[in-house]
Design a protein around this motif. Structure first.
Motif, PDB file in Angstrom:
ATOM      1  N   ALA A 141       0.814  -1.217   0.000  1.00  0.00           N
ATOM      2  CA  ALA A 141       0.000   0.000   0.000  1.00  0.00           C
ATOM      3  C   ALA A 141       0.849   1.269   0.000  1.00  0.00           C
ATOM      4  O   ALA A 141       0.308   2.363  -0.133  1.00  0.00           O
ATOM      5  N   THR A 142       2.165   1.119   0.146  1.00  0.00           N
ATOM      6  CA  THR A 142       3.058   2.277   0.167  1.00  0.00           C
ATOM      7  C   THR A 142       3.510   2.598  -1.244  1.00  0.00           C
ATOM      8  O   THR A 142       3.970   1.728  -1.978  1.00  0.00           O
ATOM      9  N   ASP A 143       3.396   3.850  -1.634  1.00  0.00           N
ATOM     10  CA  ASP A 143       3.798   4.294  -2.964  1.00  0.00           C
ATOM     11  C   ASP A 143       5.315   4.443  -3.007  1.00  0.00           C
ATOM     12  O   ASP A 143       5.903   5.238  -2.262  1.00  0.00           O
ATOM     13  N   LEU A 144       5.960   3.657  -3.884  1.00  0.00           N
ATOM     14  CA  LEU A 144       7.412   3.737  -3.989  1.00  0.00           C
ATOM     15  C   LEU A 144       7.881   5.061  -4.561  1.00  0.00           C
ATOM     16  O   LEU A 144       9.035   5.445  -4.383  1.00  0.00           O
ATOM     17  N   GLY A 145       6.993   5.770  -5.285  1.00  0.00           N
ATOM     18  CA  GLY A 145       7.377   7.075  -5.786  1.00  0.00           C
ATOM     19  C   GLY A 145       7.731   8.050  -4.680  1.00  0.00           C
ATOM     20  O   GLY A 145       8.485   9.010  -4.890  1.00  0.00           O
ATOM     21  N   GLY A 146       7.198   7.789  -3.473  1.00  0.00           N
ATOM     22  CA  GLY A 146       7.529   8.648  -2.346  1.00  0.00           C
ATOM     23  C   GLY A 146       8.985   8.554  -1.926  1.00  0.00           C
ATOM     24  O   GLY A 146       9.504   9.463  -1.264  1.00  0.00           O
ATOM     25  N   LEU A 147       9.674   7.455  -2.298  1.00  0.00           N
ATOM     26  CA  LEU A 147      11.095   7.342  -1.950  1.00  0.00           C
ATOM     27  C   LEU A 147      11.918   8.386  -2.680  1.00  0.00           C
ATOM     28  O   LEU A 147      12.826   8.995  -2.107  1.00  0.00           O
ATOM     29  N   TRP A 148      11.620   8.610  -3.967  1.00  0.00           N
ATOM     30  CA  TRP A 148      12.346   9.648  -4.701  1.00  0.00           C
ATOM     31  C   TRP A 148      12.038  11.031  -4.134  1.00  0.00           C
ATOM     32  O   TRP A 148      12.925  11.873  -4.028  1.00  0.00           O
ATOM     33  N   GLU A 149      10.780  11.242  -3.754  1.00  0.00           N
ATOM     34  CA  GLU A 149      10.431  12.533  -3.170  1.00  0.00           C
ATOM     35  C   GLU A 149      11.133  12.734  -1.832  1.00  0.00           C
ATOM     36  O   GLU A 149      11.566  13.847  -1.503  1.00  0.00           O
ATOM     37  N   ALA A 150      11.248  11.652  -1.039  1.00  0.00           N
ATOM     38  CA  ALA A 150      11.947  11.769   0.235  1.00  0.00           C
ATOM     39  C   ALA A 150      13.421  12.101   0.029  1.00  0.00           C
ATOM     40  O   ALA A 150      14.004  12.906   0.759  1.00  0.00           O
ATOM     41  N   VAL A 151      14.022  11.483  -0.986  1.00  0.00           N
ATOM     42  CA  VAL A 151      15.428  11.769  -1.281  1.00  0.00           C
ATOM     43  C   VAL A 151      15.594  13.213  -1.743  1.00  0.00           C
ATOM     44  O   VAL A 151      16.527  13.916  -1.355  1.00  0.00           O
ATOM     45  N   ASP A 152      14.653  13.683  -2.581  1.00  0.00           N
ATOM     46  CA  ASP A 152      14.729  15.063  -3.056  1.00  0.00           C
ATOM     47  C   ASP A 152      14.572  16.065  -1.917  1.00  0.00           C
ATOM     48  O   ASP A 152      15.282  17.075  -1.851  1.00  0.00           O
ATOM     49  N   LYS A 153      13.647  15.802  -1.004  1.00  0.00           N
ATOM     50  CA  LYS A 153      13.397  16.738   0.083  1.00  0.00           C
ATOM     51  C   LYS A 153      14.556  16.814   1.065  1.00  0.00           C
ATOM     52  O   LYS A 153      14.825  17.860   1.647  1.00  0.00           O
ATOM     53  N   THR A 154      15.241  15.684   1.263  1.00  0.00           N
ATOM     54  CA  THR A 154      16.372  15.688   2.195  1.00  0.00           C
ATOM     55  C   THR A 154      17.664  16.109   1.535  1.00  0.00           C
ATOM     56  O   THR A 154      18.703  16.175   2.204  1.00  0.00           O
ATOM     57  N   GLY A 155      17.629  16.403   0.228  1.00  0.00           N
ATOM     58  CA  GLY A 155      18.829  16.880  -0.457  1.00  0.00           C
ATOM     59  C   GLY A 155      19.890  15.827  -0.621  1.00  0.00           C
ATOM     60  O   GLY A 155      21.085  16.135  -0.660  1.00  0.00           O
ATOM     61  N   CYS A 202       9.291   6.848 -11.542  1.00  0.00           N
ATOM     62  CA  CYS A 202       9.251   7.710 -10.356  1.00  0.00           C
ATOM     63  C   CYS A 202       8.078   8.673 -10.363  1.00  0.00           C
ATOM     64  O   CYS A 202       7.847   9.363  -9.363  1.00  0.00           O
ATOM     65  N   GLY A 203       7.338   8.774 -11.481  1.00  0.00           N
ATOM     66  CA  GLY A 203       6.168   9.634 -11.537  1.00  0.00           C
ATOM     67  C   GLY A 203       6.440  11.091 -11.806  1.00  0.00           C
ATOM     68  O   GLY A 203       5.516  11.906 -11.757  1.00  0.00           O
ATOM     69  N   LEU A 204       7.678  11.470 -12.095  1.00  0.00           N
ATOM     70  CA  LEU A 204       8.012  12.872 -12.338  1.00  0.00           C
ATOM     71  C   LEU A 204       7.440  13.338 -13.666  1.00  0.00           C
ATOM     72  O   LEU A 204       7.620  12.685 -14.697  1.00  0.00           O
ATOM     73  N   LEU A 205       6.745  14.465 -13.650  1.00  0.00           N
ATOM     74  CA  LEU A 205       6.191  15.062 -14.859  1.00  0.00           C
ATOM     75  C   LEU A 205       7.166  16.116 -15.369  1.00  0.00           C
ATOM     76  O   LEU A 205       7.572  17.006 -14.621  1.00  0.00           O
ATOM     77  N   GLN A 206       7.566  16.019 -16.625  1.00  0.00           N
ATOM     78  CA  GLN A 206       8.588  16.900 -17.166  1.00  0.00           C
ATOM     79  C   GLN A 206       8.291  17.246 -18.621  1.00  0.00           C
ATOM     80  O   GLN A 206       7.419  16.646 -19.248  1.00  0.00           O
ATOM     81  N   THR A 207       9.014  18.227 -19.130  1.00  0.00           N
ATOM     82  CA  THR A 207       8.776  18.712 -20.477  1.00  0.00           C
ATOM     83  C   THR A 207       9.293  17.725 -21.510  1.00  0.00           C
ATOM     84  O   THR A 207      10.402  17.194 -21.372  1.00  0.00           O
ATOM     85  N   ARG A 208       8.505  17.487 -22.532  1.00  0.00           N
ATOM     86  CA  ARG A 208       8.911  16.596 -23.618  1.00  0.00           C
ATOM     87  C   ARG A 208       9.832  17.345 -24.561  1.00  0.00           C
ATOM     88  O   ARG A 208       9.518  18.445 -25.038  1.00  0.00           O
ATOM     89  N   ILE A 209      11.015  16.767 -24.820  1.00  0.00           N
ATOM     90  CA  ILE A 209      11.991  17.361 -25.729  1.00  0.00           C
ATOM     91  C   ILE A 209      11.812  16.693 -27.082  1.00  0.00           C
ATOM     92  O   ILE A 209      12.164  15.520 -27.268  1.00  0.00           O
ATOM     93  N   GLY A 210      11.258  17.425 -28.038  1.00  0.00           N
ATOM     94  CA  GLY A 210      10.903  16.834 -29.318  1.00  0.00           C
ATOM     95  C   GLY A 210      12.083  16.381 -30.135  1.00  0.00           C
ATOM     96  O   GLY A 210      12.023  15.375 -30.839  1.00  0.00           O
ATOM     97  N   HIS A 211      13.210  17.111 -30.089  1.00  0.00           N
ATOM     98  CA  HIS A 211      14.360  16.768 -30.925  1.00  0.00           C
ATOM     99  C   HIS A 211      15.233  15.691 -30.293  1.00  0.00           C
ATOM    100  O   HIS A 211      16.265  15.321 -30.853  1.00  0.00           O
ATOM    101  N   GLN A 212      14.848  15.183 -29.123  1.00  0.00           N
ATOM    102  CA  GLN A 212      15.635  14.149 -28.452  1.00  0.00           C
ATOM    103  C   GLN A 212      14.884  12.827 -28.528  1.00  0.00           C
ATOM    104  O   GLN A 212      13.908  12.605 -27.816  1.00  0.00           O
ATOM    105  N   PRO A 213      15.306  11.900 -29.406  1.00  0.00           N
ATOM    106  CA  PRO A 213      14.517  10.669 -29.625  1.00  0.00           C
ATOM    107  C   PRO A 213      14.515   9.731 -28.435  1.00  0.00           C
ATOM    108  O   PRO A 213      13.562   8.998 -28.223  1.00  0.00           O
TER     109      PRO A 213
END
Length: 399
Positions: A141-155, A202-213
């Protein structure tokens, strides 16, 4: 989460070390451990079935627990473990294939089935598996995506420059959208239409780079795809193989019993009929749903999804998305009969008095479960929503 993981590892070792159940009949005693069930299938020339049981009930749960402990223990003391990204990806890949809770239900079905022919004594491993099932349910029931967020928040991340997409598609004003996106104030804008792409890992939403296949996620370095490559083709291939395996899975015997010179073959449907005529209609219903109804529904739903994706259908996208989530969640429970066969083969081995061996139907049925699970994982649910925007635009133009 770290405490539950460590407790699960200890409980997992206890569950493997002690017998799950013991059987006493005519002065003879037999006991079953999980590893003993795998060994019985292996020595009985059912090695593929033995590998299915070993991977789903021992190997994959152990990999998940060890990997979680490797990640969580350093994070609890403020350190980032080496190879953090790769280890968390491993956990996400093996988690759907760990089926300890299905094995636990298989133990209960086996106990009820054996009560009529012998004295059944629950072992220490049974209670350990019960506790392990609860703890693994908490971890699932624990979302593993929260591990990346925890790492980001703690720097603790080593790589810098992680960028999040700041655009809010749901609140974008109509005059801020392109002509292709401007479909009215009630239209929903997808990430693809807004030039964004989400990472499946990881669930991160980011900009799509069209010229990068071959774009990679800025946070976890996983490959990004607007749509999973060859999703429909792979799903169709796996569905066809599962449909072909489903026929022998129901026609061929799943178990072969020999007792005092008499032989009897049991199929899945005959097992359901046995429990029903014996008065155990709840167990008959459970086996029928898990072993007959669920595989049929998975094949039907996945066929509907692939046909709709090929035709570009816009019919009931929300309901189809919910159906896909249901299929992914219930797919593992079809392994119930395979675990029941493994335990029964291990327990009923009393020389010339009674012997039960696995039949070819067990292999075919296990193949159906694995193929349908692979098919549901290969299908990209984002395909469901690709044409809904176009339909709304046509309706608006007509108005």
């Amino acid at each position: 989460m770290c405490a539950v993981t460590v407790a699960s590892l200890i409980t997992f070792c206890l569950a493997q070390a002690f017998p799950v159940v013991q059987l006493q009949a005519n002065g003879m005693t037999s006991e079953a451990t999980l590893f003993g069930a795998v060994r019985s299938l292996w020595t009985g020339d059912m090695r593929l079935v033995a590998m299915m049981v070993f991977c789903s009930s021992i190997l994959f749960p152990l990999i998940e627990l060890v990997a979680c402990a490797y990640v969580l223990i350093p994070l609890c003391v403020g350190k980032r473990p080496p190879h953090f990204n790769g280890i968390v990806r491993v956990v996400q890949h093996v988690r759907p294939w760990g089926m300890v809770e299905v094995f636990m239900l298989g133990v209960l079905v086996t106990i009820v089935k054996m009560v009529s022919i012998a004295q059944v004594i629950p072992g220490t491993g049974l209670f350990a598996f019960a506790a392990l099932t609860v703890m693994l349910g908490i971890l699932a029931a624990t979302d593993l995506g929260g591990l990346w967020e925890a790492v980001d928040k703690t720097g603790l991340r080593r790589t810098g420059g992680v960028r999040w997409a700041r655009q809010s598609c749901a609140r974008a004003a109509p005059d801020e959208l392109s002509p292709e996106q401007n479909t009215g104030s009630t239209a929903h804008i997808t990430a693809k239409q807004a030039g964004l792409i989400a990472c499946h890992t990881c669930g991160l939403l980011q900009t799509r780079i069209g010229h990068q296949p071959h774009q990679c996620c800025l946070r976890c370095k996983s490959a990004l795809h607007e749509r999973r490559p060859d999703s429909v083709m792979r799903t169709c291939s796996l569905l066809l193989a599962a449909a072909l395996a489903y026929i022998p899975a129901n026609l061929l015997p799943i178990m072969h019993a020999s007792s005092l010179g008499r032989s009897e073959d049991d199929t899945i449907l005959s097992g359901v009929a046995y429990f029903w005529t014996s008065g155990d209609w709840p167990l008959a219903a459970i086996i029928f749903i898990a072993s007959v109804l669920v595989p049929m529904l998975k094949l039907a739903v996945l066929t509907l999804q692939t046909v709709a994706a090929i035709r570009g259908s816009t019919w009931q996208p929300l309901e189809r998305a919910r159906l896909h989530r249901v299929v992914e969640r219930v797919g593992r429970w079809s392994m119930l009969d395979v675990f029941v066969v493994a335990l029964t083969v291990t327990l009923v081995h009393f020389g010339s008095f009674a012997v039960i061996t696995a039949g070819p139907g067990a292999l075919a049925f296990g193949a159906v479960v694995i193929l349908t699970m692979l098919a549901s994982h290969q299908f990209d649910p984002r395909l469901i929503w690709d044409n809904t925007h176009a339909e709304r635009r046509v309706v608006r133009d007509d108005e």
